[in-house]
Design an enzyme around this catalytic site. Structure first.
Site, mmCIF file in Angstrom:
data_model
loop_
_atom_site.group_PDB
_atom_site.id
_atom_site.type_symbol
_atom_site.label_atom_id
_atom_site.label_comp_id
_atom_site.label_asym_id
_atom_site.label_seq_id
_atom_site.Cartn_x
_atom_site.Cartn_y
_atom_site.Cartn_z
ATOM 1 N N TYR A 33 0.559 -0.994 0.113
ATOM 2 C CA TYR A 33 0.058 0.083 -0.274
ATOM 3 C C TYR A 33 0.886 1.099 0.571
ATOM 4 O O TYR A 33 1.995 1.085 0.096
ATOM 5 C CB TYR A 33 -0.985 0.060 0.818
ATOM 6 N N ARG A 52 7.821 4.592 -5.486
ATOM 7 C CA ARG A 52 8.254 2.938 -3.794
ATOM 8 C C ARG A 52 7.260 1.455 -3.948
ATOM 9 O O ARG A 52 7.976 0.715 -3.425
ATOM 10 C CB ARG A 52 7.956 3.733 -3.058
ATOM 11 N N ARG A 100 -7.259 -21.001 -1.148
ATOM 12 C CA ARG A 100 -6.352 -20.400 -0.767
ATOM 13 C C ARG A 100 -4.836 -21.353 -1.027
ATOM 14 O O ARG A 100 -5.638 -23.158 -0.851
ATOM 15 C CB ARG A 100 -6.864 -20.253 0.267
ATOM 16 N N LYS A 148 6.317 -2.327 1.747
ATOM 17 C CA LYS A 148 5.491 -1.479 2.804
ATOM 18 C C LYS A 148 4.351 -2.763 2.303
ATOM 19 O O LYS A 148 3.696 -2.378 1.880
ATOM 20 C CB LYS A 148 5.087 0.058 2.064
ATOM 21 N N GLU A 180 12.225 2.542 14.268
ATOM 22 C CA GLU A 180 10.870 3.568 13.809
ATOM 23 C C GLU A 180 9.909 3.280 14.225
ATOM 24 O O GLU A 180 9.738 2.912 15.861
ATOM 25 C CB GLU A 180 10.563 3.153 12.164
ATOM 26 N N LEU A 204 10.917 1.131 7.188
ATOM 27 C CA LEU A 204 10.702 1.280 5.710
ATOM 28 C C LEU A 204 11.416 2.664 5.438
ATOM 29 O O LEU A 204 11.835 3.819 6.367
ATOM 30 C CB LEU A 204 9.288 2.315 5.868
#
Length: 284
Positions: A33, A52, A100, A148, A180, A204
């Site tokens: 995301y 990114r 799945r 991310k 972070e 990140l």
């Protein structure tokens, strides 16, 4: 007002938008995301977020469902259709829907979803005037934090732990060093030197982080990209975080220790002003 959202090529009212229960984002957190802020109807740091996003998709061997230009147009359409002056655009891409199985499916079509959030006065946060409080917690996330992904359960747990202690956020610590915040990069300032952790798989690669460090160097502020301990942080003159939606936000207390004077520091305030001025000027 019902928001207009974007799902797999269609602009839809939010109450008509659906995603398959077999989507791997839902079943495996197999998705990435980005969040782009909107100030004055324009997108901040869009290019950085797009770059990114491409990196995250590549790292997970995931298909790219749209080009950068198409993505920009979708962002602009959502900002216009939802009449967003200040707010954000959330983007999520997953590997898609398939029965799945832990192994990646070979023929799944990626799922792409975008929506907006309206946040009037986003750049005028009262927290920036008083500063925020953070607690320290052990960093128990997976090892590839440079991607991310939508695996955000532990950061959510960290946020809740902070709230339970009357704080705003948590800084995570691994092997004795700060990595972070739960949704932001962490910084300290000591003797006019800005210190933040070096890039690697442990954190990140923040888009706002990159911009702020560039602006700091232009402003002739000494920057050190290195690990620092929680003890260093508590003894710092100033501390702050950066993220796409908080920009530069002062930290005035860590655990029970006030940082510096216990008030937002002058360099932090200056960096926030520079970042907002320059980023808004360059917004698309």
């Amino acid at each position: 007002m019902t928001r207009t959202v974007y799902v797999n090529g269609q602009y839809l009212p939010e109450n008509e938008a659906t995603v398959s229960i077999f989507d791997r984002g839902f079943l495996f957190a197999d998705g990435v995301y980005e969040v782009t802020s909107v100030i004055g109807g324009k997108l901040l740091d869009f290019d950085g977020h797009a770059v990114r996003l491409e990196r995250s998709l590549n790292e997970l061997e995931m298909a790219h469902p749209v080009t950068k230009d198409e993505l920009l147009e979708i962002h602009r359409q959502l900002v216009e259709r939802n009449e967003i002056t200040d707010g954000l655009v959330y983007l999520q891409i997953t590997r898609g829907a398939a029965d799945r199985d832990f192994a990646y499916p070979k023929d799944a079509e990626p799922t792409i979803v975008l929506f907006t959030q309206n946040k009037p006065g986003l750049a005028q946060s009262p927290v920036a005037d008083k500063g925020m409080k953070v607690i320290s917690i052990e960093d128990q996330r997976w090892g590839r934090r440079d991607i991310k992904t939508v695996q955000l359960l532990y950061p959510s747990m960290g946020k809740m732990a902070a709230k339970a202690q009357g704080a705003d956020d948590a800084w995570m610590v691994q092997d004795g060093f700060v990595t972070e915040g739960t949704s932001n990069n962490a910084y300290i300032i000591k003797d006019n030197v800005l210190i933040t952790r070096h890039l690697g798989n442990e954190i990140l690669h923040g888009i706002t982080r990159k911009a702020v460090l560039e602006f700091a160097r232009v402003a002739q502020i000494t920057v050190e990209e290195r690990s620092f301990t929680m003890e260093e942080a508590k003894a710092a003159d100033e501390a702050f975080i950066t993220s796409a939606t908080t920009f530069v936000m002062p930290v005035v207390q860590i655990d029970d220790t006030p940082i510096g004077s216990g008030q937002p520091g002058p360099l932090t305030k200056r960096l926030r002003e520079i970042y907002l001025e320059e980023s808004i000027k360059a917004a698309v």
